[in-house]
Write an enzyme that holds these catalytic residues in place. Structure first.
Site, mmCIF file in Angstrom:
data_model
loop_
_atom_site.group_PDB
_atom_site.id
_atom_site.type_symbol
_atom_site.label_atom_id
_atom_site.label_comp_id
_atom_site.label_asym_id
_atom_site.label_seq_id
_atom_site.Cartn_x
_atom_site.Cartn_y
_atom_site.Cartn_z
ATOM 1 N N LYS A 67 0.782 -1.274 0.301
ATOM 2 C CA LYS A 67 0.531 -0.239 0.083
ATOM 3 C C LYS A 67 0.920 1.393 0.124
ATOM 4 O O LYS A 67 -0.123 2.593 -0.849
ATOM 5 C CB LYS A 67 -0.606 0.002 1.571
ATOM 6 C CG LYS A 67 -1.906 -0.846 1.314
ATOM 7 C CD LYS A 67 -3.167 -1.129 2.356
ATOM 8 C CE LYS A 67 -4.235 -2.436 1.888
ATOM 9 N NZ LYS A 67 -4.978 -2.191 3.063
ATOM 10 N N ASP A 103 -10.136 2.138 2.272
ATOM 11 C CA ASP A 103 -10.267 1.408 3.415
ATOM 12 C C ASP A 103 -10.374 2.351 4.820
ATOM 13 O O ASP A 103 -11.577 1.882 5.872
ATOM 14 C CB ASP A 103 -8.338 1.102 4.002
ATOM 15 C CG ASP A 103 -7.768 -0.081 3.162
ATOM 16 O OD1 ASP A 103 -8.824 -1.759 2.563
ATOM 17 O OD2 ASP A 103 -6.817 -0.758 3.273
HETATM 18 P P1 NDP Z 1 0.632 -4.147 10.689
HETATM 19 O O1 NDP Z 1 2.024 -4.667 11.090
HETATM 20 O O2 NDP Z 1 1.246 -2.478 10.029
HETATM 21 O O3 NDP Z 1 0.492 -3.277 12.358
HETATM 22 C C1 NDP Z 1 0.515 -4.439 13.624
HETATM 23 C C2 NDP Z 1 0.147 -3.859 14.573
HETATM 24 O O4 NDP Z 1 -0.472 -4.610 15.322
HETATM 25 C C3 NDP Z 1 1.258 -3.260 15.385
HETATM 26 O O5 NDP Z 1 0.760 -2.168 16.041
HETATM 27 C C4 NDP Z 1 1.694 -3.589 16.490
HETATM 28 O O6 NDP Z 1 2.008 -3.075 17.672
HETATM 29 C C5 NDP Z 1 0.673 -4.651 17.070
HETATM 30 N N1 NDP Z 1 0.718 -5.902 17.180
HETATM 31 C C6 NDP Z 1 1.511 -6.749 16.518
HETATM 32 N N2 NDP Z 1 1.213 -8.693 16.886
HETATM 33 C C7 NDP Z 1 0.572 -7.717 18.499
HETATM 34 C C8 NDP Z 1 0.323 -8.671 20.053
HETATM 35 N N3 NDP Z 1 0.542 -9.911 19.857
HETATM 36 N N4 NDP Z 1 -0.284 -7.878 20.469
HETATM 37 C C9 NDP Z 1 -0.819 -6.517 20.582
HETATM 38 N N5 NDP Z 1 -0.210 -5.860 19.581
HETATM 39 C C10 NDP Z 1 0.439 -6.494 18.423
HETATM 40 O O7 NDP Z 1 -0.712 -4.376 10.042
HETATM 41 P P2 NDP Z 1 -1.594 -3.904 9.267
HETATM 42 O O8 NDP Z 1 -1.900 -2.725 9.950
HETATM 43 O O9 NDP Z 1 -1.329 -3.107 8.058
HETATM 44 O O10 NDP Z 1 -2.486 -4.627 9.464
HETATM 45 C C11 NDP Z 1 -3.692 -5.171 11.148
HETATM 46 C C12 NDP Z 1 -4.638 -6.321 10.755
HETATM 47 O O11 NDP Z 1 -5.588 -5.003 9.922
HETATM 48 C C13 NDP Z 1 -4.395 -7.206 10.026
HETATM 49 O O12 NDP Z 1 -5.174 -8.213 10.717
HETATM 50 C C14 NDP Z 1 -5.414 -7.288 8.721
HETATM 51 O O13 NDP Z 1 -5.954 -8.554 8.393
HETATM 52 C C15 NDP Z 1 -6.071 -5.954 8.867
HETATM 53 N N6 NDP Z 1 -6.630 -5.228 8.031
HETATM 54 C C16 NDP Z 1 -8.562 -5.806 7.259
HETATM 55 C C17 NDP Z 1 -8.800 -4.943 6.945
HETATM 56 C C18 NDP Z 1 -9.701 -5.180 5.820
HETATM 57 O O14 NDP Z 1 -10.035 -4.683 5.099
HETATM 58 N N7 NDP Z 1 -11.022 -5.162 7.150
HETATM 59 C C19 NDP Z 1 -8.219 -3.837 5.621
HETATM 60 C C20 NDP Z 1 -6.920 -3.748 5.821
HETATM 61 C C21 NDP Z 1 -6.402 -4.057 7.078
HETATM 62 P P3 NDP Z 1 3.971 -3.010 17.822
HETATM 63 O O15 NDP Z 1 3.685 -1.858 17.187
HETATM 64 O O16 NDP Z 1 4.291 -2.846 19.281
HETATM 65 O O17 NDP Z 1 5.117 -4.183 16.817
#
Ligand code: NDP
Length: 268
Positions: A67, A103
């Site tokens: 993206k 989105d």
């Molecule tokens: P990113 O990889 O950019 O961000 C992930 C975030 O999750 C970070 O803030 C990270 O924290 C946190 N995180 C990861 N693991 C854990 C954990 N075990 N406990 C707590 N916090 C955690 O992901 P995206 O924003 O790209 O996507 C996130 C989700 O959104 C995905 O599951 C994706 O499938 C979903 N999505 C759904 C869409 C829809 O249309 N429904 C559209 C786009 C995305 P830290 O900074 O501490 O690492």
């Protein structure tokens, strides 16, 4: 396929799991539009532009992990996408690539179906959190971020958002709590310790997890606490509807597209 048939696609890696081709093809076929929507596995984001033109496409959706690369590939970026810095929809307009982020409006549409949202708490600080935070702030909603660690909060602090990690969290009352973290996606983890999450949800009116096709531990906790909760299916549906509006140059509106695209979720 005729030479005049317009071709659309989703670019991502992986991309086989995507429901977008089904959603879009239901609408294109149902409305008798001479177009087809396919999927393309793009491994390198910097090849997006070249592949778009090689494949003679008229529009694409972009999913993980491209993206931000899509944002860089565009000649013009419109709407809230400029502030978000990420694009999920590109349309070919007079030989130029024009980018949108659907989105964010897709999520807002889903959230507002719950009711009025004045204060929102977003769990996570990745790309999805960024899109949702910017879109809510744009319409005047009070936005607070809560993330596991502080590194990714810098962007939000610079933009003037209230942003906390688990250590500095002070609690609060919100209309909506949104889980945008990947906790619960393939594991049984909550997006924050239960000692933080339970009072947060107890003081909230609604909850949404952006993950779809799965009841996550976050959703189960909200259900247990009696908070109305939904997953990310509606967000996915509406980002698709808004993308197709762009692909078709605004000739078809939400009310015409929605019933067709919804069919993809009945079968899924
Ligand atoms: P990113 O990889 O950019 O961000 C992930 C975030 O999750 C970070 O803030 C990270 O924290 C946190 N995180 C990861 N693991 C854990 C954990 N075990 N406990 C707590 N916090 C955690 O992901 P995206 O924003 O790209 O996507 C996130 C989700 O959104 C995905 O599951 C994706 O499938 C979903 N999505 C759904 C869409 C829809 O249309 N429904 C559209 C786009 C995305 P830290 O900074 O501490 O690492």
């Amino acid at each position: 396929m005729k030479a005049t048939t317009k071709l659309f696609a989703i670019f991502g890696d992986p991309v086989t799991h995507s429901i977008s081709p089904l959603m879009h093809n239901y609408a294109l076929k149902g409305l008798g539009i001479d177009a087809c929507y396919t999927r393309y596995r793009l491994e390198k984001g910097d090849q997006l532009r070249e592949k778009f033109f090689d494949l003679k496409l008229h529009g694409i959706n972009i999913t993980v992990p491209h993206k931000e690369a899509a944002y860089r590939a565009c000649d013009t970026v419109r709407g809230v996408a400029e502030k978000i810095g990420a694009i999920n929809t590109i349309v070919l307009e007079r030989g130029k690539l024009v980018g949108y982020n659907t989105d964010a409006p897709g999520f807002l549409k889903s959230a507002h179906r719950f009711g009025e949202i004045k204060r929102v708490c977003i769990l996570g600080a990745g790309g999805t959190a960024r899109a949702i935070a910017v879109a809510f702030a744009d319409e005047g909603t009070d936005v607070t971020l809560l993330n596991r660690s502080s590194g990714r909060l810098a962007f939000f602090k610079e933009q003037g958002f209230k942003a906390y990690d688990w250590q500095s969290w002070e609690g609060g009352e919100f209309d909506l709590v949104v889980n945008t973290t990947s906790a619960g996606l393939i594991d049984e983890m909550l997006p924050a310790p239960e000692a933080i999450l339970s009072p947060l949800l107890q003081n909230a009116r609604y909850a949404i997890d952006v993950v779809y096709n799965r009841t996550t531990p976050f959703m189960k906790l909200a259900e247990r606490l009696g908070i109305p909760v939904k997953d990310g299916s509606e967000m996915l549906l509406f980002q698709g509807v808004f993308a197709l509006e762009h692909f078709l140059g605004g000739r078809y509106r939400e009310a015409e597209l929605l019933p067709w695209m919804q069919k993809a979720f009945e079968k899924a």
